[in-house]
Design a protein around this motif. Structure first.
Motif, PDB file in Angstrom:
ATOM      1  N   LEU A 167       0.859  -1.135  -0.006  1.00 32.35           N
ATOM      2  CA  LEU A 167       0.091  -0.017   0.171  1.00 32.35           C
ATOM      3  C   LEU A 167       0.817   1.191  -0.082  1.00 32.35           C
ATOM      4  CD1 LEU A 167      -2.895   1.136   0.021  1.00 32.35           C
ATOM      5  CD2 LEU A 167      -2.403   1.152   2.642  1.00 32.35           C
ATOM      6  N   CYS A 168       1.893   1.257   1.002  1.00 27.39           N
ATOM      7  CA  CYS A 168       2.809   2.545   0.986  1.00 27.39           C
ATOM      8  C   CYS A 168       3.559   2.485  -0.639  1.00 27.39           C
ATOM      9  CB  CYS A 168       3.777   2.114   2.140  1.00 27.39           C
ATOM     10  SG  CYS A 168       4.473   3.820   2.615  1.00 27.39           S
ATOM     11  N   LEU A 169       4.017   1.269  -0.808  1.00 25.52           N
ATOM     12  CA  LEU A 169       4.702   1.665  -2.406  1.00 25.52           C
ATOM     13  C   LEU A 169       3.852   2.079  -3.247  1.00 25.52           C
ATOM     14  CD1 LEU A 169       7.069   1.028  -4.180  1.00 25.52           C
ATOM     15  CD2 LEU A 169       6.040  -1.273  -4.473  1.00 25.52           C
ATOM     16  N   ASN A 170       2.438   1.750  -3.370  1.00 26.28           N
ATOM     17  CA  ASN A 170       1.637   2.444  -4.361  1.00 26.28           C
ATOM     18  C   ASN A 170       1.375   3.980  -4.074  1.00 26.28           C
ATOM     19  OD1 ASN A 170       1.182   0.125  -5.435  1.00 26.28           O
ATOM     20  ND2 ASN A 170      -0.989  -0.158  -5.204  1.00 26.28           N
TER      21      ASN A 170
ATOM     22  N   ILE B 211      -7.384   3.583   0.458  1.00 27.56           N
ATOM     23  CA  ILE B 211      -8.489   2.427   0.218  1.00 27.56           C
ATOM     24  C   ILE B 211      -8.831   1.719   1.623  1.00 27.56           C
ATOM     25  CG2 ILE B 211      -7.887   2.066  -2.284  1.00 27.56           C
ATOM     26  CD1 ILE B 211      -6.443  -0.472  -1.389  1.00 27.56           C
ATOM     27  N   PRO B 212     -10.210   1.487   1.620  1.00 30.10           N
ATOM     28  CA  PRO B 212     -10.607   0.722   2.819  1.00 30.10           C
ATOM     29  C   PRO B 212      -9.835  -0.516   3.077  1.00 30.10           C
ATOM     30  CG  PRO B 212     -12.364   1.577   1.653  1.00 30.10           C
ATOM     31  CD  PRO B 212     -11.188   1.455   0.421  1.00 30.10           C
TER      32      PRO B 212
ATOM     33  N   CYS C 154      -5.914  -3.981  -3.814  1.00 31.29           N
ATOM     34  CA  CYS C 154      -4.726  -3.092  -3.857  1.00 31.29           C
ATOM     35  C   CYS C 154      -3.758  -3.295  -5.122  1.00 31.29           C
ATOM     36  CB  CYS C 154      -3.709  -3.155  -2.602  1.00 31.29           C
ATOM     37  SG  CYS C 154      -2.491  -1.902  -2.483  1.00 31.29           S
ATOM     38  N   PRO C 155      -4.234  -2.531  -6.176  1.00 27.93           N
ATOM     39  CA  PRO C 155      -3.528  -3.133  -7.523  1.00 27.93           C
ATOM     40  C   PRO C 155      -2.144  -2.888  -7.639  1.00 27.93           C
ATOM     41  CG  PRO C 155      -4.519  -1.132  -7.637  1.00 27.93           C
ATOM     42  CD  PRO C 155      -4.668  -1.449  -6.205  1.00 27.93           C
ATOM     43  N   PRO C 156      -1.568  -3.439  -8.695  1.00 26.00           N
ATOM     44  CA  PRO C 156      -0.173  -3.447  -9.095  1.00 26.00           C
ATOM     45  C   PRO C 156      -0.047  -2.276 -10.207  1.00 26.00           C
ATOM     46  CG  PRO C 156      -0.821  -5.453 -10.088  1.00 26.00           C
ATOM     47  CD  PRO C 156      -2.051  -4.962  -9.117  1.00 26.00           C
ATOM     48  N   ILE C 157       0.356  -1.097  -9.738  1.00 25.12           N
ATOM     49  CA  ILE C 157       0.443  -0.008 -10.611  1.00 25.12           C
ATOM     50  C   ILE C 157       1.277  -0.156 -11.950  1.00 25.12           C
ATOM     51  CG2 ILE C 157       1.045   2.444 -10.748  1.00 25.12           C
ATOM     52  CD1 ILE C 157       0.267   2.672  -7.771  1.00 25.12           C
TER      53      ILE C 157
ATOM     54  N   GLN D 265      -4.531 -14.389   2.044  1.00 29.43           N
ATOM     55  CA  GLN D 265      -5.570 -13.641   2.035  1.00 29.43           C
ATOM     56  C   GLN D 265      -6.065 -13.361   0.752  1.00 29.43           C
ATOM     57  OE1 GLN D 265      -4.591  -9.931   3.784  1.00 29.43           O
ATOM     58  NE2 GLN D 265      -3.443 -10.749   5.565  1.00 29.43           N
ATOM     59  N   LEU D 266      -7.085 -12.661   0.484  1.00 24.27           N
ATOM     60  CA  LEU D 266      -7.858 -12.249  -0.944  1.00 24.27           C
ATOM     61  C   LEU D 266      -6.768 -11.380  -1.716  1.00 24.27           C
ATOM     62  CD1 LEU D 266     -11.665 -12.744  -0.936  1.00 24.27           C
ATOM     63  CD2 LEU D 266      -9.746 -14.055  -2.125  1.00 24.27           C
ATOM     64  N   ASN D 267      -5.481 -11.830  -2.215  1.00 21.04           N
ATOM     65  CA  ASN D 267      -4.775 -10.952  -3.060  1.00 21.04           C
ATOM     66  C   ASN D 267      -4.491  -9.592  -2.787  1.00 21.04           C
ATOM     67  OD1 ASN D 267      -3.598 -10.459  -5.470  1.00 21.04           O
ATOM     68  ND2 ASN D 267      -5.203  -9.855  -6.484  1.00 21.04           N
ATOM     69  N   PHE D 268      -4.276  -9.305  -1.247  1.00 20.49           N
ATOM     70  CA  PHE D 268      -4.116  -8.115  -0.483  1.00 20.49           C
ATOM     71  C   PHE D 268      -5.328  -7.433  -0.781  1.00 20.49           C
ATOM     72  CE2 PHE D 268       0.291  -8.942  -2.491  1.00 20.49           C
ATOM     73  CZ  PHE D 268       0.673  -9.283  -1.346  1.00 20.49           C
ATOM     74  N   GLY D 269      -6.582  -7.962  -0.396  1.00 17.88           N
ATOM     75  CA  GLY D 269      -7.829  -7.480  -0.291  1.00 17.88           C
ATOM     76  C   GLY D 269      -8.616  -7.701  -1.460  1.00 17.88           C
TER      77      GLY D 269
END
Length: 340
Positions: free
Chosen positions: A72-75, A90-91, A96-99, A245-249
């Motif tokens: 999250l912080c990298l994004n 994001i909640p 949390c998508p790979p940019i 987990q589900l793909n980091f959310g």
């Protein structure tokens, strides 16, 4: 009788890279995320990232990609550094998508419009992008609006995603007037209720939910976490205590739906023919290669005039984008006037 379709596929990575705008990394040549992350630059724009930076076995700066807070912080740092988006949150539990991969998607579909504009990607707010299922992260509209100045409309069936995405827009002046996210009140619809009668949409984009059930989603994410943990064991000072987990959310609408990717995209194709004159190109990411053939067959049956399969490559990972239009290349030529 079905109309004859102009179909063009790029079956191999080598052929895709040759003449398709790819850099040596496999990413599109306009994708700014080439090579390794510049952690020095990223920590300068977001000092909070420093706490997650560690050295790889090769002595290179990296982060623990199995740590969702680190990702999250990298994004946040990537968005601040490359897209001037200083507020992005994001909640918990949301995707949390790979940019770099999302940016590649935008740059690849931009080539569809460049072919209609003397080889140059049209820029400015008169080019309109519609993102189906934009999510709380609002990532496609952010990248498209900041890379090309496009006017972006996002839709989602989840009110929390819509509210979060609009909060991101309101909190970042660079997105003001360029991005709007709307609630799709009917979860069985894609374009209806979103595209107005006088709208002219240059491109639609979608990253569909590709799992067919919650259980399948957990199984896929568990495999991903096992791979990440296997790599973590090779890094000094990293403990192996991550849990599946589900793909980091990721909420249901982001990751799975009845029938999975094939059913979702087929439904989108079915409805898209009702907006044949208002949309220049429809596109969707296709995660599973075996889905391409039946979807192309269905497009032929409903009368699509053009179908393309665009190939993307990031490292060893190869994915594809299915693009279709109900207009001939000659009919699409009129779109250039819309972008002036």
């Amino acid at each position: 009788m079905a109309n004859k379709i102009n179909t063009r596929s790029k079956p191999t990575a080598a052929k895709a890279q040759k003449g398709n705008g790819l850099a040596k990394s496999g990413l599109h040549r306009r994708n700014p995320h080439q090579g390794r992350y510049d952690m020095t630059a990223l920590t300068q724009v977001l000092p909070a990232l420093k706490q997650f930076v560690r050295l790889s076995p090769r002595g290179e700066q990296t982060i623990d990609f199995a740590n969702e807070q680190a990702v999250l912080c990298l994004n946040q740092a990537l968005l601040a550094h490359y897209y001037k988006v200083l507020y992005w949150q994001i909640p918990k539990g949301y995707l949390c998508p790979p940019i770099p991969g999302r940016a590649d998607h935008i740059h690849h579909i931009s080539e569809l419009l460049a072919k209609l504009n003397q080889g140059q990607v049209p820029t400015g707010s008169k080019v309109k992008l519609l993102d189906i299922g934009t999510g709380a992260n609002c990532i496609y509209p952010i990248i498209a609006s900041q890379s090309y100045g496009w006017s972006c409309l996002g839709s989602d069936i989840d009110p929390i995603s819509v509210n979060t995405a609009n909060a991101i827009v309101k909190s970042n002046p660079v997105l003001s007037g360029k991005v709007q996210v709307t609630l799709q009140t009917n979860p069985k619809q894609y374009f209806k209720g979103i595209i107005a009668g006088d709208d002219k949409i240059s491109l639609t984009i979608c990253n569909p939910p590709f799992h067919s059930s919650l259980e399948q989603g957990y199984q896929g994410s568990q495999r991903k976490w096992q791979n990440l943990n296997r790599n973590k064991g090779k890094q000094p000072g990293v403990t192996q205590k991550a849990k599946p987990q589900l793909n980091f959310g990721g909420q249901q609408a982001e990751l799975w739906c009845p029938g999975g990717e094939l059913a979702f995209v087929k439904g989108m194709i079915s409805e898209s023919c009702q907006f044949a004159e208002q949309v220049c190109w429809f596109t969707s990411l296709i995660a599973k290669g075996e889905h391409v053939r039946p979807l192309k067959k269905y497009l032929s049956e409903i009368g699509a005039k053009q179908v393309e399969v665009l190939q993307m490559q990031q490292g060893q990972k190869i994915s594809r984008i299915l693009a279709w239009s109900f207009q001939t290349p000659e009919q699409q030529g009129a779109w250039q006037a819309c972008w002036q």
